[in-house]
Structures are given as structure tokens and as C-alpha cells.
Scaffold this active site. Structure first.
Site, PDB file in Angstrom:
ATOM      1  N   GLY A   1      -7.329   5.002  -2.826  1.00 21.94           N
ATOM      2  CA  GLY A   1      -8.141   5.361  -1.672  1.00 21.94           C
ATOM      3  C   GLY A   1      -9.410   4.552  -1.633  1.00 21.94           C
TER       4      GLY A   1
ATOM      5  N   ASN B   1      -5.169  15.652  -3.357  1.00 20.57           N
ATOM      6  CA  ASN B   1      -4.275  14.536  -3.052  1.00 20.57           C
ATOM      7  C   ASN B   1      -2.975  15.137  -2.524  1.00 20.57           C
ATOM      8  OD1 ASN B   1      -2.346  12.190  -5.111  1.00 20.57           O
ATOM      9  ND2 ASN B   1      -2.699  12.193  -2.920  1.00 20.57           N
ATOM     10  N   GLY B   2      -2.599  14.719  -1.320  1.00 24.62           N
ATOM     11  CA  GLY B   2      -1.366  15.237  -0.736  1.00 24.62           C
ATOM     12  C   GLY B   2      -1.598  15.620   0.710  1.00 24.62           C
TER      13      GLY B   2
ATOM     14  N   TYR C   1       5.242   1.440  -4.394  1.00 24.69           N
ATOM     15  CA  TYR C   1       4.030   0.753  -3.952  1.00 24.69           C
ATOM     16  C   TYR C   1       2.740   1.335  -4.511  1.00 24.69           C
ATOM     17  CZ  TYR C   1       0.066  -0.479  -1.065  1.00 24.69           C
ATOM     18  OH  TYR C   1      -1.161  -0.887  -0.669  1.00 24.69           O
TER      19      TYR C   1
HETATM   20  P1  5GP Z   1       4.274  -5.099   6.783  1.00 25.07           P
HETATM   21  O1  5GP Z   1       4.914  -6.427   6.613  1.00 25.07           O
HETATM   22  O2  5GP Z   1       5.280  -4.041   6.967  1.00 25.07           O
HETATM   23  O3  5GP Z   1       3.236  -5.125   7.863  1.00 25.07           O
HETATM   24  O4  5GP Z   1       3.468  -4.763   5.460  1.00 25.07           O
HETATM   25  C1  5GP Z   1       4.154  -4.682   4.258  1.00 25.07           C
HETATM   26  C2  5GP Z   1       3.143  -4.664   3.154  1.00 25.07           C
HETATM   27  O5  5GP Z   1       2.376  -3.474   3.214  1.00 25.07           O
HETATM   28  C3  5GP Z   1       3.820  -4.709   1.795  1.00 25.07           C
HETATM   29  O6  5GP Z   1       3.301  -5.812   1.081  1.00 25.07           O
HETATM   30  C4  5GP Z   1       3.401  -3.423   1.127  1.00 25.07           C
HETATM   31  O7  5GP Z   1       3.004  -3.664  -0.202  1.00 25.07           O
HETATM   32  C5  5GP Z   1       2.230  -2.939   1.917  1.00 25.07           C
HETATM   33  N1  5GP Z   1       2.157  -1.470   2.008  1.00 25.07           N
HETATM   34  C6  5GP Z   1       3.163  -0.584   2.048  1.00 25.07           C
HETATM   35  N2  5GP Z   1       2.693   0.683   2.150  1.00 25.07           N
HETATM   36  C7  5GP Z   1       1.352   0.589   2.133  1.00 25.07           C
HETATM   37  C8  5GP Z   1       0.311   1.572   2.193  1.00 25.07           C
HETATM   38  O8  5GP Z   1       0.533   2.774   2.262  1.00 25.07           O
HETATM   39  N3  5GP Z   1      -0.965   1.079   2.157  1.00 25.07           N
HETATM   40  C9  5GP Z   1      -1.241  -0.261   2.090  1.00 25.07           C
HETATM   41  N4  5GP Z   1      -2.513  -0.663   2.041  1.00 25.07           N
HETATM   42  N5  5GP Z   1      -0.281  -1.192   2.048  1.00 25.07           N
HETATM   43  C10 5GP Z   1       1.006  -0.781   2.057  1.00 25.07           C
HETATM   44 MG    MG Z   2       1.854  -5.662  -0.371  1.00 28.02          MG
END
Ligand code: 5GP
Ligand code: MG
Length: 458
Positions: A28, A102-103, A242
Site C-alpha cells: 500500500g 487488510n481485506g 503478484y
Molecule cells: P496490464 O498490462 O494489465 O495493464 O498490467 C499488468 C501489470 O500490472 C503486471 O505487470 C502486473 O504485475 C501488474 N499488476 C497486477 N495487479 C496489480 C495490482 O493490484 N497493483 C499493481 N500496482 N500492479 C498490478
Molecule cells: Mg508488473
């Protein structure tokens, strides 16, 4: 999504919490807060921004005492406000208390309406505050009021309830979000991830069980199991994909090992791979790309460079802002890419925004072929339990077949990890059972909000 941390029986407790929150910063970046207890009174400070911004130097000068708790809050599109910065502080019939969550309570909107109809005045727009209002309607003892309020709450929570003399912790009966107990000297530590225990040199005692409530008081810990717990939990598999840090143990499994296995499994599922280099999308794709290289035998190459001073591309409120900050974040190493057949590995595709931009850049840098390999299945449905995945209409894979997503991304081919492969990798020797994979399946293990638009997801 958020990170929570607490410590008891510890000199300069607020400084320890600050160090713990720094280790949870990836969970966060919107706001940071710490509350401490001098044994009688609570002291608190919270602000918008990173831990480093809100607490640039030692926190214990301002926040005295031998117990403290803290929170880092994940950005959501709308309510990025100081009043929502946690720990949220309250006074009432149970005395002073603070809560860090958290949640996501999936019935928060309904509960809030009900409480407001009875005269409750909310000070934030978070779902977390509902728990405190429910508690305030019941008399002492505190732990009974806490447990009775949790009985009315549905959804996902790892919670810390902080009072001048006691710290309570709870994990929801399905165990969506992680929470661990550690030991530090004569005191205890609570943290979202073990990486935060390591950061303060605390030792891991154990994971808090789904449906367990802990009471930390006078150097002792008591465990209550007040809820009927379903045998099979619903731990969030996206923590392993992730969210969590690679050096953490989440749900008893090292995150780096799980991600590397996701990459290995993806290479197995793809069969023989004809390519010259495996390139991760940093940082989130690195562990899976290593695993992909292990199995395929294709050499790993860091051919994309991340600018670490550009942050938070994903959570920018508008698509234009997201695209322009993503554009400043990742750059190709043309020398490594020119005339090569490239497997690009990322952990997940959400909106497709970043991925398309990267595919274009890699092609402009001279790559001959670009094969996109994603170490998780297509995300087809929003998360209701605390991950800020967008609404279905913004998810690139929600209503498109893989071929249509490939076209959108402008890649030569596109491969996703199977759900079975993902769960096997995340579970390790413990197996594939016991995960929530609602974002990949649209099948939700707990009720989802009736009024999605009104809830403040995180
Ligand atoms: P997209 O190509 O779909 O726009 O973005 C994919 C990227 O977003 C991936 O590299 C992944 O690591 C990242 N990602 C996935 N979920 C989240 C999230 O909840 N928060 C953030 N900051 N990045 C995310
Ligand atoms: Mg990423």
C-alpha cells in the site's frame, strides 16, 4: 489491499512499527499511519503518502510507548483521502481504540446503512469503520464485543484492534488475507507478511489460523476460535501471483519459490519453445521468467529496465494517466533485443495497458518475434476481497478470447498458465486446495457485495 503490523512489550515500539511498515510498503502506497500506547493513552499519526514521507525519522519521539500498530493503505480509484488513513482512531464505551484492516468487508455497505439508520456517524468512508460501530453497540468485555461484531461481517479481513492495554488480532474464517505472529524479545509481533518480521529481526511463531482471534496482553498471547471454520480455506492465490514480496512466506510457502514454479509450469504447458531469450517484465515477472528459463533452456535476459523512481502506474485513476506513467517506467535494452525471438514473461495481465505498451517497445527495439507468456490465467472477474482489480468491463480478458487479447497486445503469440498449474505452484507440497481464485474463475467462496458501486474496495 493493505499492510498491517503491530508490536508489544518493546522499547520505542513505534520505531519498530515504522521499520515493519517499510517492509510492507509494496502492499500500500496511499497512506501510512502508526498508533502507539504509553500504557494509558493512545498517540497516533497518519498521513497521505509513503512510510518514508509520513515518518521521515524516528517515530517514537512523537509516538511514545512499548506497544504500537501501523497500517499502509493501498490506493483505490476514488477515496484517496486523509480521513481514510489507518489506523482509524475511536473513543467510546470500550475506551480509546484503533483499528488496522487488510481485506474487504463484503457486506459493509448494507451494515453501514443499517448503522446510519440507527444514528451512527461515520468518520471515514472505509468498510473497516463498520467493525468499530458494531463493537460500540455492545458492552464490555472488549473481546466479546469484538467477536460479536465480526460475526456480523462477511468477506475478507486480517485485522488488528489496538487499545492502551491490549492488542487483538483476527483473521476471517476463510483466511483470504495473510497474517502472521512473531516473537521479538519479550513481546509479540503481528504482520501481514514474514518479510516484515525479518526486517525487525523478529522470529516467526506461526501463521494465524483462519477464524482465529488472538489477544496479546502483558507479554502473553491467548488464542480463541470463536467461529465455525470451513475445513477448506480460501486463501488469496493472487498474493502468490503478484502481491506479496518474494522473500516472504505466505500461507506457509515461499513466494519466490511459488512464482518460479509458476514460470516452470508455464514453460511445461507451452511445450517446446523456439526463442532466443526469456525477458521478464520487471519487477513482478522476474521470478516466473527464471522458472521459465529453467525448464525451456532459453537464456534469461534482463532486456527491460525499470525506472525505480516512477511508481504506482497501476492505480492511477484514469487510463491516460496510467498510460503516461507506464510509459516512463519501462525501457528496452535494444542491444539485447535486436533480431531476437523473445518470450516476454509477466505475472499477470489486468487491463492490458502496460503489456501492450511493452510489446510495442520491444518490437520498436528490433525484436523479431514477441511471445507473451503470462504466469497466471486470464483475469476475468473483479476481486471482492481486497485486491483492487478493476470492474469487469476494464479487464482485458473478461469478455475476450485469448486470440482477441493477443491481437490487442500486438504479440505474435499469447500463453496463459492454466488454473490447475497455478494452484499447484502456489500450494507446493500442500497441494492445490484451499485457495480463492475468484478473479480467474468468477466463482466466489464468500458472498459478494449486493451494491458493488457503493463499496470502497481495496
Ligand atoms: P496490464 O498490462 O494489465 O495493464 O498490467 C499488468 C501489470 O500490472 C503486471 O505487470 C502486473 O504485475 C501488474 N499488476 C497486477 N495487479 C496489480 C495490482 O493490484 N497493483 C499493481 N500496482 N500492479 C498490478
Ligand atoms: Mg508488473
Amino acid at each position: 489491499m493493505c499492510g498491517i503490523f503491530a508490536v508489544t512489550e518493546c522499547a520505542q515500539a513505534a520505531d519498530v512499527v515504522r521499520a515493519g511498515l517499510l517492509a510492507l510498503q509494496h502492499r500500500g502506497q496511499e497512506s501510512s499511519g502508526i498508533v502507539s500506547s504509553d500504557g494509558e493513552k493512545l498517540h497516533a499519526k497518519a498521513g497521505m503518502g509513503l512510510v518514508w514521507d509520513v515518518f521521515p525519522s524516528f517515530a517514537s519521539e512523537l509516538l511514545p510507548g512499548r506497544a504500537a500498530a501501523g497500517h499502509v493503505r493501498y490506493s483505490t480509484a476514488g477515496e484517496s483521502l486523509l480521513k481514510n488513513a489507518q489506523p482509524l482512531m475511536f473513543g467510546g464505551r470500550h475506551g480509546a481504540l484503533a483499528i488496522a484492516h487488510n481485506g474487504n468487508f463484503t457486506n459493509a455497505v448494507a451494515l453501514r446503512r443499517e448503522l446510519e439508520a440507527k444514528g451512527a456517524i461515520f468518520q471515514s468512508s472505509t468498510d473497516s469503520e463498520v467493525a468499530v460501530h458494531l463493537m460500540a453497540r455492545r458492552g464490555p468485555p472488549l473481546e466479546r464485543a469484538f467477536i460479536e461484531s465480526l460475526r456480523r461481517i462477511e468477506g475478507a479481513y486480517s485485522l488488528i484492534l489496538f487499545t492502551p492495554g491490549r492488542v487483538l488480532a483476527a483473521r476471517d474464517p476463510l483466511g483470504f488475507r495473510p497474517l502472521v505472529l512473531g516473537r521479538l524479545g519479550r513481546g509479540f509481533v503481528l504482520a501481514s507478511e514474514t518479510a516484515a518480521l525479518d526486517a525487525v529481526k523478529a522470529s516467526l511463531v506461526r501463521e494465524i489460523d483462519p477464524g482465529e482471534v488472538l489477544i496479546l496482553e502483558k507479554g502473553r498471547v491467548r488464542s480463541l476460535k470463536p467461529f465455525a471454520v470451513k475445513k477448506i480455506p480460501a486463501r488469496c492465490v493472487f498474493e502468490h501471483v503478484y502481491f506479496a514480496r518474494p522473500d516472504s512466506q505466505v500461507f506457509g510457502r515461499n513466494v519466490q519459490a511459488a512464482r518460479r514454479e509458476m514460470g516452470r509450469q508455464l514453460a511445461r504447458e507451452m511445450g517446446g519453445v523456439r526463442a532466443d531469450i526469456v525477458v521478464p517484465v520487471p519487477d513482478s515477472g522476474v521470478s516466473a521468467a527464471l522458472g521459465f528459463s529453467d525448464v525451456s533452456g532459453v537464456p534469461f535476459e534482463m532486456a527491460l529496465v525499470r525506472n525505480h523512481y516512477v511508481t504506482r502506474t497501476f492505480i492511477k485513476p484514469t487510463q491516460t494517466q496510467r498510460e503516461s506513467s507506464a510509459a516512463m517506467k519501462l525501457f528496452p535494452v535494444a542491444e539485447a533485443l535486436r533480431a531476437r525471438r523473445v518470450v516476454l514473461v509477466d505475472d499477470s495481465i489486468v487491463r492490458g495497458t502496460t503489456s501492450r505498451l511493452i510489446v510495442r517497445r520491444v518490437r520498436e527495439a528490433g525484436a523479431r518475434e514477441i511471445h507473451m507468456a503470462v504466469a497466471s490465467p486470464p483475469i476475468v472477474s473483479p476481486c471482492h476481497y481486497g485486491i483492487n482489480t478493476p470492474l469487469a468491463k476494464e479487464l482485458i480478458a473478461a469478455e475476450r478470447k485469448v486470440e482477441a487479447v493477443r491481437k490487442f497486445l500486438e504479440a505474435d503469440s499469447l500463453h496463459y498458465l492454466s488454473l490447475g498449474g497455478l494452484l499447484k505452484a502456489a500450494g507446493g507440497s500442500a497441494g492445490e486446495e484451499g485457495f480463492c481464485s475468484g478473479c480467474f474463475t468468477g466463482r466466489y467462496p464468500a458472498p459478494v457485495p449486493a451494491d458493488e458501486a457503493g463499496s470502497d474496495r481495496r
